[in-house]
Design a protein around this motif. Structure first.
Motif, PDB file in Angstrom:
ATOM      1  N   VAL A 100       0.810  -1.215   0.000  1.00 45.52           N
ATOM      2  CA  VAL A 100       0.000   0.000   0.000  1.00 45.52           C
ATOM      3  C   VAL A 100       0.845   1.268   0.000  1.00 45.52           C
ATOM      4  O   VAL A 100       0.324   2.356  -0.240  1.00 45.52           O
ATOM      5  N   ALA A 101       2.137   1.123   0.290  1.00 48.81           N
ATOM      6  CA  ALA A 101       3.026   2.292   0.291  1.00 48.81           C
ATOM      7  C   ALA A 101       4.468   1.823   0.194  1.00 48.81           C
ATOM      8  O   ALA A 101       4.792   0.693   0.556  1.00 48.81           O
ATOM      9  N   ARG A 102       5.319   2.728  -0.312  1.00 43.28           N
ATOM     10  CA  ARG A 102       6.744   2.427  -0.457  1.00 43.28           C
ATOM     11  C   ARG A 102       7.540   3.715  -0.304  1.00 43.28           C
ATOM     12  O   ARG A 102       7.166   4.754  -0.838  1.00 43.28           O
ATOM     13  N   LEU A 103       8.639   3.612   0.448  1.00 39.98           N
ATOM     14  CA  LEU A 103       9.596   4.710   0.587  1.00 39.98           C
ATOM     15  C   LEU A 103      10.952   4.141   0.198  1.00 39.98           C
ATOM     16  O   LEU A 103      11.433   3.202   0.824  1.00 39.98           O
ATOM     17  N   ASP A 104      11.561   4.705  -0.850  1.00 38.02           N
ATOM     18  CA  ASP A 104      12.862   4.171  -1.283  1.00 38.02           C
ATOM     19  C   ASP A 104      13.822   5.285  -1.682  1.00 38.02           C
ATOM     20  O   ASP A 104      14.659   5.121  -2.543  1.00 38.02           O
ATOM     21  N   ASP A 105      13.687   6.406  -0.980  1.00 42.43           N
ATOM     22  CA  ASP A 105      14.538   7.542  -1.324  1.00 42.43           C
ATOM     23  C   ASP A 105      15.439   7.949  -0.166  1.00 42.43           C
ATOM     24  O   ASP A 105      15.574   9.119   0.157  1.00 42.43           O
ATOM     25  N   GLY A 106      16.058   6.947   0.479  1.00 42.40           N
ATOM     26  CA  GLY A 106      17.052   7.229   1.506  1.00 42.40           C
ATOM     27  C   GLY A 106      16.499   7.201   2.910  1.00 42.40           C
ATOM     28  O   GLY A 106      15.474   6.589   3.193  1.00 42.40           O
ATOM     29  N   PHE A 107      17.209   7.892   3.799  1.00 39.11           N
ATOM     30  CA  PHE A 107      16.879   7.902   5.222  1.00 39.11           C
ATOM     31  C   PHE A 107      15.494   8.468   5.448  1.00 39.11           C
ATOM     32  O   PHE A 107      15.101   9.452   4.824  1.00 39.11           O
ATOM     33  N   GLN A 108      14.744   7.832   6.357  1.00 42.79           N
ATOM     34  CA  GLN A 108      13.412   8.301   6.730  1.00 42.79           C
ATOM     35  C   GLN A 108      13.369   8.471   8.240  1.00 42.79           C
ATOM     36  O   GLN A 108      13.959   7.676   8.977  1.00 42.79           O
ATOM     37  N   SER A 109      12.638   9.463   8.704  1.00 39.43           N
ATOM     38  CA  SER A 109      12.509   9.677  10.151  1.00 39.43           C
ATOM     39  C   SER A 109      11.470   8.724  10.725  1.00 39.43           C
ATOM     40  O   SER A 109      10.573   8.242  10.026  1.00 39.43           O
ATOM     41  N   ALA A 110      11.580   8.482  12.025  1.00 39.94           N
ATOM     42  CA  ALA A 110      10.593   7.638  12.705  1.00 39.94           C
ATOM     43  C   ALA A 110       9.203   8.246  12.580  1.00 39.94           C
ATOM     44  O   ALA A 110       8.230   7.515  12.346  1.00 39.94           O
ATOM     45  N   ASP A 111       9.092   9.567  12.703  1.00 35.92           N
ATOM     46  CA  ASP A 111       7.782  10.219  12.600  1.00 35.92           C
ATOM     47  C   ASP A 111       7.133   9.961  11.245  1.00 35.92           C
ATOM     48  O   ASP A 111       5.939   9.681  11.162  1.00 35.92           O
ATOM     49  N   THR A 112       7.920  10.060  10.185  1.00 34.93           N
ATOM     50  CA  THR A 112       7.401   9.812   8.834  1.00 34.93           C
ATOM     51  C   THR A 112       6.863   8.393   8.721  1.00 34.93           C
ATOM     52  O   THR A 112       5.761   8.164   8.198  1.00 34.93           O
ATOM     53  N   ILE A 113       7.620   7.429   9.216  1.00 36.17           N
ATOM     54  CA  ILE A 113       7.236   6.019   9.094  1.00 36.17           C
ATOM     55  C   ILE A 113       6.033   5.705   9.981  1.00 36.17           C
ATOM     56  O   ILE A 113       5.092   5.032   9.545  1.00 36.17           O
ATOM     57  N   VAL A 114       6.034   6.215  11.218  1.00 40.03           N
ATOM     58  CA  VAL A 114       4.898   5.986  12.122  1.00 40.03           C
ATOM     59  C   VAL A 114       3.632   6.575  11.521  1.00 40.03           C
ATOM     60  O   VAL A 114       2.572   5.934  11.524  1.00 40.03           O
ATOM     61  N   ASP A 115       3.710   7.800  11.001  1.00 37.82           N
ATOM     62  CA  ASP A 115       2.531   8.429  10.370  1.00 37.82           C
ATOM     63  C   ASP A 115       2.004   7.572   9.223  1.00 37.82           C
ATOM     64  O   ASP A 115       0.790   7.392   9.077  1.00 37.82           O
ATOM     65  N   LEU A 116       2.911   7.045   8.425  1.00 36.87           N
ATOM     66  CA  LEU A 116       2.529   6.209   7.298  1.00 36.87           C
ATOM     67  C   LEU A 116       1.803   4.950   7.776  1.00 36.87           C
ATOM     68  O   LEU A 116       0.748   4.583   7.248  1.00 36.87           O
ATOM     69  N   LEU A 117       2.350   4.293   8.795  1.00 36.83           N
ATOM     70  CA  LEU A 117       1.723   3.086   9.320  1.00 36.83           C
ATOM     71  C   LEU A 117       0.373   3.395   9.964  1.00 36.83           C
ATOM     72  O   LEU A 117      -0.590   2.646   9.778  1.00 36.83           O
ATOM     73  N   GLU A 118       0.296   4.484  10.707  1.00 41.64           N
ATOM     74  CA  GLU A 118      -0.972   4.844  11.343  1.00 41.64           C
ATOM     75  C   GLU A 118      -2.049   5.153  10.310  1.00 41.64           C
ATOM     76  O   GLU A 118      -3.213   4.801  10.489  1.00 41.64           O
ATOM     77  N   THR A 119      -1.658   5.793   9.221  1.00 38.66           N
ATOM     78  CA  THR A 119      -2.604   6.079   8.146  1.00 38.66           C
ATOM     79  C   THR A 119      -3.201   4.797   7.590  1.00 38.66           C
ATOM     80  O   THR A 119      -4.414   4.694   7.388  1.00 38.66           O
ATOM     81  N   HIS A 120      -2.344   3.792   7.352  1.00 39.99           N
ATOM     82  CA  HIS A 120      -2.838   2.546   6.759  1.00 39.99           C
ATOM     83  C   HIS A 120      -3.509   1.633   7.775  1.00 39.99           C
ATOM     84  O   HIS A 120      -4.330   0.805   7.406  1.00 39.99           O
ATOM     85  N   ALA A 121      -3.185   1.794   9.061  1.00 35.02           N
ATOM     86  CA  ALA A 121      -3.864   1.006  10.094  1.00 35.02           C
ATOM     87  C   ALA A 121      -5.312   1.440  10.235  1.00 35.02           C
ATOM     88  O   ALA A 121      -6.182   0.640  10.575  1.00 35.02           O
ATOM     89  N   ALA A 122      -5.563   2.714   9.952  1.00 33.90           N
ATOM     90  CA  ALA A 122      -6.902   3.274  10.116  1.00 33.90           C
ATOM     91  C   ALA A 122      -7.883   2.806   9.050  1.00 33.90           C
ATOM     92  O   ALA A 122      -9.089   2.904   9.225  1.00 33.90           O
ATOM     93  N   HIS A 123      -7.389   2.306   7.951  1.00 39.25           N
ATOM     94  CA  HIS A 123      -8.280   1.908   6.843  1.00 39.25           C
ATOM     95  C   HIS A 123      -8.832   0.541   7.047  1.00 39.25           C
ATOM     96  O   HIS A 123      -8.283  -0.359   7.520  1.00 39.25           O
TER      97      HIS A 123
END
Length: 123
Positions: A100-123
């Motif tokens: 449902v999502a992919r990040l492949d452009d280098g370092f990612q912050s924990a906040d970015t990843i948590v937000d992404l997971l929370e968005t998809h958990a809500a669906h």
């Protein structure tokens, strides 16, 4: 499959988790059976950015919904090919076994990843 290690409980009472290392396709299939929301991080040995992501993924595993797993792209080529991984680190979010999502452009912050997971958990 290496089981997540429980330590001190988190604020919501869940045991603190750390990312699971997937060593083969069977580990991946087991993880999908156990969790409907999964974050896979594809890494390689010697990747500096991948190494810098380790503590970030630890924080994500402790605070975000779903399971967090790492895959060494060189050691599990079947999964690397299945997801068409071209560079590392690559983060793939799976909901009910589907990407449902992919990040492949280098370092990612924990906040970015948590937000992404929370968005998809809500669906």
């Amino acid at each position: 499959m290496t089981e997540p290690t429980a330590s001190e409980p988190t604020d919501d009472g869940r045991p603190a988790q750390k990312p699971v290392q997937l060593n083969d396709v069977a580990d991946y299939e087991d993880l999908l059976e156990e969790h409907d929301l999964v974050l896979l991080e594809f890494v390689t040995s010697g990747c500096g950015i991948c190494a810098s992501m380790e503590p970030v993924l630890g924080a994500v595993a402790r605070s975000a919904p779903g399971a967090v797993a790492t895959v060494n792209a060189g050691l599990v080529p079947a999964l690397t090919a299945e997801f068409g991984v071209q560079r590392v680190p690559t983060l793939v979010v799976l909901k009910d076994g589907e990407e449902v999502a992919r990040l492949d452009d280098g370092f990612q912050s924990a906040d970015t990843i948590v937000d992404l997971l929370e968005t998809h958990a809500a669906h």
